[in-house]
Design an enzyme around this catalytic site. Structure first.
Site, mmCIF file in Angstrom:
data_model
loop_
_atom_site.group_PDB
_atom_site.id
_atom_site.type_symbol
_atom_site.label_atom_id
_atom_site.label_comp_id
_atom_site.label_asym_id
_atom_site.label_seq_id
_atom_site.Cartn_x
_atom_site.Cartn_y
_atom_site.Cartn_z
ATOM 1 N N LYS A 1 40.510 40.632 38.131
ATOM 2 C CA LYS A 1 40.026 41.242 39.140
ATOM 3 C C LYS A 1 40.582 40.325 40.391
ATOM 4 C CE LYS A 1 35.611 40.907 39.877
ATOM 5 N NZ LYS A 1 35.534 40.428 38.481
ATOM 6 N N PHE B 1 49.788 44.770 31.533
ATOM 7 C CA PHE B 1 50.294 43.432 30.793
ATOM 8 C C PHE B 1 51.361 44.014 29.991
ATOM 9 C CE2 PHE B 1 45.947 42.300 31.659
ATOM 10 C CZ PHE B 1 45.827 41.033 31.723
ATOM 11 N N THR C 1 43.082 38.411 40.571
ATOM 12 C CA THR C 1 44.578 38.758 40.722
ATOM 13 C C THR C 1 44.975 39.992 41.318
ATOM 14 O OG1 THR C 1 44.866 37.431 38.793
ATOM 15 C CG2 THR C 1 46.668 38.735 39.249
ATOM 16 N N ALA D 1 27.966 36.488 39.353
ATOM 17 C CA ALA D 1 27.332 37.755 39.577
ATOM 18 C C ALA D 1 26.583 38.133 38.316
ATOM 19 C CB ALA D 1 28.362 39.055 39.558
ATOM 20 N N ARG E 1 35.453 34.441 46.264
ATOM 21 C CA ARG E 1 34.458 33.397 46.149
ATOM 22 C C ARG E 1 35.198 32.195 45.873
ATOM 23 N NH1 ARG E 1 31.106 35.677 41.380
ATOM 24 N NH2 ARG E 1 33.272 36.616 41.379
ATOM 25 N N PHE F 1 32.188 40.012 38.048
ATOM 26 C CA PHE F 1 32.075 40.755 36.834
ATOM 27 C C PHE F 1 32.146 42.143 37.178
ATOM 28 C CE2 PHE F 1 29.848 36.698 35.994
ATOM 29 C CZ PHE F 1 30.782 36.207 34.862
ATOM 30 N N TRP G 1 50.761 40.834 39.135
ATOM 31 C CA TRP G 1 50.920 39.482 38.478
ATOM 32 C C TRP G 1 52.446 39.112 38.248
ATOM 33 C CZ3 TRP G 1 53.188 37.375 34.019
ATOM 34 C CH2 TRP G 1 52.583 36.239 33.486
ATOM 35 N N LYS H 1 36.424 29.915 31.072
ATOM 36 C CA LYS H 1 37.109 30.674 31.933
ATOM 37 C C LYS H 1 38.485 30.005 32.420
ATOM 38 C CE LYS H 1 36.794 33.936 35.733
ATOM 39 N NZ LYS H 1 36.017 34.272 36.799
#
Length: 557
Positions: free
Chosen positions: A71, A381, A73, A273, A94, A301, A410, A105
């Site tokens: 998210k 991906f 990214t 969140a 954030r 999230f 990405w 993470k």
């Protein structure tokens, strides 16, 4: 493809003053933290009051899985893409917490060629905002116990102190402690506990305050305890707010950094969140809107948590309204929601993709229920197959009448998200409906909880434990019944069971506890087994983070 950290280190960063120029921020409005980070001065931000605002784009996601959705990214890639197609855009993100960085993470500054930099500083101490928030919270805790030690003129009931302590770390050993042991000189022994800093009400107030005056007023409203005759005691009562505001004064100035493509990003505040409201600061968002054509922000999230709170809490309090919403999905995460084990995700599986699509479908319908236009950003991906992407686009078109766009930011940076940027602009400049909410604030707190559970989570009903029910009755009696609710629950499922993936229906949402956040302006509803102080996993990320022979950080990504 090099690793995230290798890509970030290879980048040539612009001096932060050049980045600020893109938004029309003069040098004298910057407080530099080295060459590539700056805070934006309070006075300059105040001078923007009344200026027309650009369009707000909200980035949210499907229910997250261990496979990862990307998210942040996507938020960065979309911001770069908007700049590439001629829109002046800024990202509002954030700040990362140290807890997840050293826990499960890892870092939280985007990935690949869609990163904000300098990412090592951003992921670790940054400009010290979290330290300031932790210090302000800790000062309040010290003043409460000091007041009790010196005669307790407010008649605080030491059995009913609600103000826990905080630290920016995942540490389950601190969830429940005994304090003030060791004799009379150390105060009155009582039970206490720690939350992670991002769950602190100071963090929530910090992120919802309009300015310093509003910050101090909100701090003063925070209820920290009850008297022996069950009357609320606030931080204003213990005379904590002035000193706390002093500690937070500089931190309240938004942080300016840049993407790998040299575009501006405001990174400020960081409530989770799943245990808080999950949005960056109002000050940063408003600043972005007054300086740019497009402000791209994310909510933590999945859309059931971050996006719902962005709308029902942040937008309700501030009058903000997104012009378009991007829901981030991945092929592999949808296959996990369709029942595929993580180790088998590389194999093409159209049946599992279609089964897991139910999760995306519910999130799209939920966001639409707020009156907001939606586009799906499919984060690509390399393991994905063309057939899987084609099938997902077909499902979105036929079952939801929504566009799904494959994004390769990405690997390609902003160039890989230009199609998404064009779609976002088309939605933002198209017909807009009035913003609606999941519930009305005039209803009882229990009705608000039930509305979210049944309308957004697909639940049959809610189940409130007796302790929580008693506290809710007290909140209603004390005049807090019209506050919105902030649901604290697992991020992995629409239910309170993290293993129940996809789009479960007919379940019960169990409410274990509730906490009043009168300063922030909401009631936190703790569901299932969610913890406001996380623990570290069996193999934490900290195990592999170190300095290499050249003194550079290794293992953060």
């Amino acid at each position: 493809m090099p690793s995230d950290i290798e890509i970030a280190r290879a980048a040539t960063l612009k001096p932060i003053a050049q980045v600020a120029e893109k938004l029309g921020i003069p040098d004298e409005a910057l407080h530099n933290y080295g060459k590539h980070i700056a805070k934006i001065d309070h006075d300059f931000i105040a001078s923007l009051e009344g200026k027309p605002e650009g369009k707000l784009v909200l980035v949210t996601a499907i229910s997250p899985t261990p496979a990862g959705e990307g998210k942040t990214t996507t938020t960065v890639g979309l911001g770069d893409a908007l700049n590439r197609i001629g829109k002046r855009a800024v990202m509002c993100l954030r700040e990362p917490s140290l807890g997840p960085c050293f826990g499960m993470k890892g870092g939280a500054a985007g990935g690949g060629k869609a990163q904000v930099v300098p990412m090592e500083q951003i992921n670790l101490h940054f400009t010290g905002d979290f330290h300031a928030i932790t210090s302000a919270h800790s000062l309040a805790a010290a003043l409460i116990d000091n007041h009790i030690y010196w005669a307790n003129e407010l008649n605080i009931d030491v059995r009913r102190i609600h103000w826990r302590r905080v630290v920016d770390m995942n540490d389950r050993a601190l969830r429940a402690i005994n304090q003030s042991l060791g004799g009379v000189a150390n105060g009155f022994p009582r039970e206490d506990g720690f939350d992670i800093t991002v769950a602190s009400e100071v963090m929530a107030v910090f992120c919802l305050a309009k300015n310093l005056a509003d910050l101090e007023e909100r701090l003063g409203r925070i209820v920290i305890a009850e008297t022996r005759d069950r009357k609320p005691v606030t931080l204003a009562d213990v005379k904590a707010t002035g000193a706390m505001t002093v500690l937070l004064k500089d931190a309240l100035q938004p942080n300016l950094v840049q993407t790998l493509e040299g575009n501006p990003a405001l990174i400020h505040g960081g409530p989770f969140a799943n245990i808080a409201h999950g949005c960056n600061s109002v000050i940063a968002t408003r600043t972005g809107l007054r300086l740019a054509d497009y402000t791209v922000t994310e909510a933590g999230f999945g859309a059931d948590l971050g996006a719902e709170k962005f709308i029902d809490i942040k937008c309700r309090q501030t009058g903000l309204k997104p012009s378009s919403v991007v829901i981030v999905a991945t092929i592999r995460a949808l296959k996990m929601h369709g029942g595929v084990n993580k180790k088998d995700l590389q194999a093409e599986n159209l049946d599992a993709l279609e089964k897991g699509f139910a999760n995306l479908e519910r999130h799209v319908n939920n966001v639409r229920s707020f009156g907001l236009p939606v586009v799906v950003g499919v984060n690509h991906f390399f393991q994905d197959t063309d057939a899987e992407h084609a099938r997902l686009k077909e499902l979105c078109r036929d079952r939801l009448q929504v566009e799904a766009i494959t994004c390769k930011h990405w690997a390609e940076g902003g160039a890989g998200a230009e199609a998404l940027a064009q779609a976002v602009v088309k939605l933002a400049e198209g017909e807009q409906k009035p913003l609606t909410f999941a519930y009305e604030t005039e209803t009882k707190i229990t009705d608000k909880i039930k509305a979210i559970a049944t309308k957004l989570y697909g639940a049959a009903d809610i189940q409130i434990e007796s302790k929580a029910a008693t506290k809710l009755a007290g909140f209603e009696k004390d005049g807090y019944g019209k506050l919105p609710v902030c649901m604290a629950k697992t991020q992995y499922s629409f239910s309170t069971d993290p293993t129940l993936m996809g789009a479960p229906s007919g379940h019960l949402v169990s409410v274990r506890d509730v906490r009043l956040s009168a300063g922030a302006g909401f009631v936190v509803v703790i569901c299932g087994e969610i913890m406001t102080m996380p623990g570290l996993p069996k193999v934490p990320a900290a195990d592999t983070i170190r300095l290499d022979a050249n003194g550079q950080i290794d293992g953060l990504f």
